[in-house]
Design an enzyme around this catalytic site. Structure first.
Site, PDB file in Angstrom:
ATOM      1  N   ILE A 136       0.861  -1.182   0.000  1.00  0.00           N
ATOM      2  CA  ILE A 136       0.000   0.000   0.000  1.00  0.00           C
ATOM      3  C   ILE A 136       0.897   1.231   0.000  1.00  0.00           C
ATOM      4  O   ILE A 136       2.084   1.155   0.351  1.00  0.00           O
ATOM      5  CB  ILE A 136      -0.977   0.014   1.205  1.00  0.00           C
ATOM      6  N   ASP A 137       0.345   2.365  -0.408  1.00  0.00           N
ATOM      7  CA  ASP A 137       1.141   3.574  -0.557  1.00  0.00           C
ATOM      8  C   ASP A 137       1.709   4.061   0.772  1.00  0.00           C
ATOM      9  O   ASP A 137       1.186   3.754   1.845  1.00  0.00           O
ATOM     10  CB  ASP A 137       0.287   4.695  -1.168  1.00  0.00           C
ATOM     11  N   LYS A 138       2.744   4.875   0.675  1.00  0.00           N
ATOM     12  CA  LYS A 138       3.420   5.417   1.853  1.00  0.00           C
ATOM     13  C   LYS A 138       2.439   6.063   2.832  1.00  0.00           C
ATOM     14  O   LYS A 138       2.513   5.835   4.041  1.00  0.00           O
ATOM     15  CB  LYS A 138       4.462   6.447   1.398  1.00  0.00           C
ATOM     16  N   ARG A 237      -7.247   5.981  -5.464  1.00  0.00           N
ATOM     17  CA  ARG A 237      -6.960   7.407  -5.643  1.00  0.00           C
ATOM     18  C   ARG A 237      -7.263   7.862  -7.067  1.00  0.00           C
ATOM     19  O   ARG A 237      -7.882   8.909  -7.288  1.00  0.00           O
ATOM     20  CB  ARG A 237      -5.507   7.680  -5.284  1.00  0.00           C
TER      21      ARG A 237
END
Length: 307
Positions: A136-138, A237
């Site tokens: 998953i993204d930062k 997103r």
């Protein structure tokens, strides 16, 4: 940069095979990764490994030499939701990168799990991504599966490929909805204008499907639950931005002037949380785990009257 023009007798050859023959010291898998990352371009485009080359195609080979990297374990506290001999489920905090990348080889989730798990991590994704089967993204928080051996890795990876993994997220988005639930079924690919960004496109893209359900909403913001059928980079997103409901705090796909704070609550990065993850373990048992919504996001939910 090395530039190669494909000749007539070379047309029809797979891109990865052709480039592997030019660079015999590099593995085919490494070449494939370079094609995916855009370190090798065909006619200035990112192409799949199986792309059939055509006469006069121009191949641009950028920096593709593999780096010898020593990833070190670090004693970084982990929020462990569940652990057994095969898998580890962690609740990743905001701001933590999942795996090392050039210029960022410390303080990642991989550094932390290497310390916690010692030598018990799958090695399928190499030295940079031991145990990592998805990410998953930062600035996205929440549930993440870590595989402790190759058997578990292959088992989970197969479920991800078949889209049978259950992945539910919650997020705060801009705007209100006319309908309480729906879905976005739009292909996602890498932006031709910015290699670091993804976008909805029919060019060099993959199918992407996100369903959503409004939990609560106000005039300016809504609290939404998302369920992924596919798991493309930045999928939620990109999809929500494509229907004019970008994630609050998203400085990549959101408004040009993103909201930085609400009534003293600082917003750093997209307000998105990987709440629930479900999968079938090696014994055939379905398991499901949920990570609690982080404190900063819970405060925002209450402040916005979305609870």
């Amino acid at each position: 940069m090395n530039e190669i023009v494909v000749e007539k007798e070379q047309s029809g050859v797979r891109a990865d095979k052709f480039i592997s023959e030019l660079y015999p010291d590099l593995s085919r898998n490494h070449i494939k990764n370079c094609l995916i990352s855009g370190d090798i371009l065909v006619n200035d485009n990112i192409v799949k490994a199986g792309y059939s080359l055509k006469e006069n195609d121009i191949i641009k080979v950028l920096d593709i030499e593999p780096q010898e990297i020593d990833i070190k374990p670090q004693n970084i506290p982990l929020d462990i939701i569940y652990e057994d001999k095969d898998v580890l489920i962690v609740n990743k905090p905001k701001g933590m990168v999942v795996h090392p990348a050039p210029g960022h080889y410390e303080d990642t989730l991989v550094n932390a799990i290497m310390y916690h798990c010692k030598d018990e991590l799958s090695g399928i994704n190499g030295v940079i991504r031991p145990g990592i089967v998805h990410r998953i993204d930062k600035n996205t928080t929440g549930s993440l599966i870590i595989c402790k051996n190759d058997k578990a890795h292959n088992h989970i990876a197969k479920q991800i490929k078949e889209h049978s993994i259950v992945r539910r997220y919650v997020g705060i988005v801009y705007g209100s909805f006319k309908q309480s639930e729906g879905f976005v079924d739009k292909p996602i690919g890498r932006s031709s204008n910015d290699r670091k960004k993804m976008c909805v496109t029919d060019k060099n893209s993959k199918e992407a499907y996100t369903s959503y359900k409004v939990i609560s909403q106000g005039d300016k913001y809504s609290l939404v639950e998302f369920e992924l059928k596919t798991g493309r980079t930045h999928q939620i997103r990109v999809h929500m931005a494509s229907i004019n409901h970008p994630l609050l705090g998203d400085d990549v796909y959101g408004p040009k002037k993103p909201v930085k704070s609400i009534n003293g609550i600082e917003i750093i990065g997209q307000c998105l949380h990987a709440k629930t993850i479900g999968f079938v373990d090696l014994s055939g048992k379905y398991m499901e785990f949920s990570a609690p919504i982080p404190e900063y996001m819970q405060k925002l939910i209450e402040e916005l009257g979305l609870n």
